[in-house]
Scaffold this motif. Sequence first.
Motif: not given
Length: 305
Positions: A220-247
């Motif tokens: 068997s080949v199994l995928h430890g994947v919950a979300e198919e794909g999260v855009a890296i820009r979306d991740v960067a925006e959350v980080i920027g908002r929490h740290l109070g820095v520009p994105v």
Amino acid sequence: MRIFVTGASGWIGSAVVPELIDAGHQVVGLARSDASAAALTAAGADVVRGTVDDLDVLRDAAAASDGVIHLAFKHDIAFTGDFLGAAEADRRAVDAFGDVLAGTGRPLVIASGVAGLATGRVITERDRPTIDGSPTSVRAATSEAVLALAPRDVRACVVRLSPTCHGEGDHGFLASLVAMARAHGVSGYLGDGANRWPAVHRLDAARLFRLAVEKAPAGSVLHGVAEEGVAIRDVAEVIGRHLGVPVSSVAPEDAAGHFSWLGGFLGLDAPASHTLTGELLDWQPVHPGLIEDLDKGHYFAAPAA
């Protein structure tokens, strides 16, 4: 079952161990340090002292167990210039397990990665890696070698993990992105940031490893994947908002300078599916998604002095 777990005190292993114990299994964990041994004992596991280089230790522990979950990988050297050495050590360990488990019908479950198997489309469990002799493909060849143990009467299984296995206490890719944003005063992404990474909460991943060792069919080949794909820009925006820095976008030619060792990975577009895994093992992720987990705030606690 009596299950031998390597990497038992690591990021994924420290979630797998209690998952197994809570399900009634006896766990024997490999520990290379006093601290790891103490953590395993506190979690209710038995301890075998050694490292993935101690092949006789691995063979003896596997022979005395009803199954093996192999999570250990030399990340300390893999991401500081010697990925090939880490991959070769991993292969030696897997070969040792295979020799012991051949003819027993017992499970051997190993961790691998989903990123890089394909680009421009969703990766599925049916995709196979390209083996071209590169350091990363050497590790991929190990997963193929595990699957090849199935005809030797080993219930061999590969769990391909998302590049982001997130959760409180994470010190991996996400934590590194946060640290880099804090250090540079800007939360960056490459290009337009539209490239996607699959993600999974470590507790969902831990449950998948338990289901795999309990009942995944050989090969068997199994995928430890919950979300198919999260855009890296979306991740960067959350980080920027929490740290109070520009994105801001970072040019590809500046990736190494801004993102250090992570620069070679951050631009990957690697959406992946877990549809076949869910159908095979009735595994459905239930823990928070990546953005929701980031918004809980634990990734942004002030670093220790």
